[in-house]
Scaffold this motif. Structure first.
Motif, short mmCIF file in Angstrom:
data_model
loop_
_atom_site.label_atom_id
_atom_site.label_comp_id
_atom_site.label_asym_id
_atom_site.label_seq_id
_atom_site.Cartn_x
_atom_site.Cartn_y
_atom_site.Cartn_z
N GLY A 117 0.83 -1.20 0.00
CA GLY A 117 0.00 0.00 0.00
C GLY A 117 0.86 1.25 0.00
N THR A 118 0.40 2.28 -0.69
CA THR A 118 1.06 3.59 -0.70
C THR A 118 -0.03 4.61 -0.35
N PRO A 119 0.35 5.87 -0.08
CA PRO A 119 -0.70 6.87 0.22
C PRO A 119 -1.73 7.00 -0.92
N GLU A 120 -1.30 6.76 -2.18
CA GLU A 120 -2.22 6.93 -3.33
C GLU A 120 -3.04 5.67 -3.60
N GLY A 121 -2.47 4.49 -3.30
CA GLY A 121 -3.17 3.25 -3.64
C GLY A 121 -2.29 2.05 -3.36
N TYR A 122 -1.93 1.31 -4.42
CA TYR A 122 -1.07 0.14 -4.27
C TYR A 122 -0.02 0.12 -5.36
N GLU A 123 1.17 -0.38 -5.03
CA GLU A 123 2.25 -0.45 -6.00
C GLU A 123 2.71 -1.90 -6.15
N LEU A 124 2.75 -2.37 -7.40
CA LEU A 124 3.34 -3.67 -7.71
C LEU A 124 4.70 -3.35 -8.33
N ARG A 125 5.76 -3.66 -7.60
CA ARG A 125 7.11 -3.30 -8.05
C ARG A 125 7.83 -4.53 -8.59
N LEU A 126 8.53 -4.33 -9.70
CA LEU A 126 9.20 -5.44 -10.36
C LEU A 126 10.69 -5.15 -10.54
N SER A 127 11.53 -6.13 -10.19
CA SER A 127 12.97 -6.04 -10.49
C SER A 127 13.35 -7.29 -11.25
N ILE A 128 14.07 -7.13 -12.35
CA ILE A 128 14.54 -8.31 -13.11
C ILE A 128 16.06 -8.39 -12.92
N HIS A 129 16.53 -9.56 -12.55
CA HIS A 129 17.97 -9.76 -12.36
C HIS A 129 18.50 -10.68 -13.45
N GLY A 130 19.62 -10.32 -14.04
CA GLY A 130 20.25 -11.21 -15.01
C GLY A 130 21.14 -12.20 -14.29
#
Length: 334
Positions: A117-130
């Motif tokens: 959750g964030t103050p604005e809504g929700y964040e789906l965060r993505l990191s790709i690792h090689g």
């Protein structure tokens, strides 16, 4: 050496997206040392670097740097392996994303997802690792395009994110991105992420089914255990979870409990592309998310359960992980 891998289900989705863009993957696979027939084996896995080479060659052959966005057109639950069905049987998108984060290593080990959750809504965060190669930006773009298209398909509604964030610079042609995402785009961001409104995340899924959700959880959990059990990374995580409530675990203690020398433990973790410190940090982050979802636990108790002797260290680490305080994060879950 143990390499990160991608499920054949996700690889098949990528191949369909590339073939839609005019790339002949049947001929390209042997050139890259990949087995085209293995795409039909649900238990097959493809090396992460092999998939990176596939993206790079596909861009070269098609002349289309936005080819990853074609993933939005090949939406089907099977692309997410068993995780797709677990997501569909969830009550809401918010509950579905929690499952996606929990099981995403089944889909592809090179990806790290977090959802909060964030103050604005929700964040789906993505990191790709090689692995040995840096990841292709098309890989992250494909994942985000597919994820959003899957949400729209499941809900039958035009889900429009508050913002889409990309790590790389803005492409010359923004039109394909506008068409696929239908949301404000931000480039050169710190993380790749999809930002959603609370209303969208609370959307009830027409395919929700509690009994099926439990069944899929069991399948996904069993697969993850089978798949991860052979990896030192998984075994270290289990030891860390057990030790953390007693304080920050020392590498020598973990090595001793696993009947390994410190040097052997370090080497084997290195072979799996991770360090002890990074694993400790990741385990704490994942546990922090689980603990904060339990209202009865105070923030002080959570800090100690995570092995932080000083709560202020927990607050600092949490802000680094999620860009907010534990209190703000918990408020976002309500």
């Amino acid at each position: 050496m143990s390499e990160r891998t991608t499920s054949s289900s996700w690889a098949l989705g990528i191949v369909q997206a590339l073939e839609m863009g005019g790339v002949d993957c049947r001929n390209l696979f042997p050139e890259l040392g990949l087995d085209y027939q293995a795409l039909n084996d649900p238990d097959a896995r493809f090396p992460q670097d092999g998939m990176t080479r596939l993206w790079l060659r596909a861009v070269e052959l098609s002349g289309n740097p936005a080819i990853g966005l074609n993933m939005a057109k090949v939406v089907r639950p099977a692309s997410f392996h068993v995780v797709g069905y677990a997501l569909m049987s969830s009550r809401t998108l918010k509950e579905g994303f929690a499952r996606l984060v929990r099981y995403q290593r089944i889909i592809a080990e090179g990806a790290d997802l977090s959802f909060y959750g964030t103050p604005e809504g929700y964040e789906l965060r993505l990191s790709i690792h090689g692995d040995h190669l840096p990841p292709a930006r098309q890989s992250a773009e494909a994942s985000m395009a597919y994820c959003l298209a899957f949400c729209r398909w499941m809900t039958g509604r035009p889900i429009n994110p508050l913002e889409i964030r990309f790590q790389g610079p803005a492409p010359k042609d923004l039109e394909p991105y506008r068409q696929v995402f239908q949301a404000p785009l931000r480039f050169n961001a710190e993380h790749c992420a999809l930002l959603f409104s609370r209303t969208d995340m609370d959307t009830q899924l027409p395919t929700a089914n509690e009994s099926l959700a439990q069944l899929h959880d069991r399948f996904a959990g069993d697969y993850l255990t089978r798949f991860s059990g052979t990896r030192v990374t998984h075994q270290v995580r289990q030891v860390l979870c057990r030790l953390l409530p007693q304080g920050e675990p020392k590498r020598e203690v973990v090595a001793s409990l696993m009947h390994l020398s410190q040097r052997t433990l370090q080497r084997r973790l290195q072979e799996e592309g991770v360090s002890f410190q990074q694993l400790l940090d990741d385990t704490r982050r994942e546990l922090a998310e689980q603990y904060l979802a339990q209202p009865k636990l105070t923030l002080l108790e959570i800090a100690y359960l995570l092995g932080f002797a000083d709560p202020s260290n927990f607050f600092r680490a949490f802000r680094r992980w999620f860009g907010s305080t534990p209190g703000e994060y918990r408020a976002g879950l309500e």
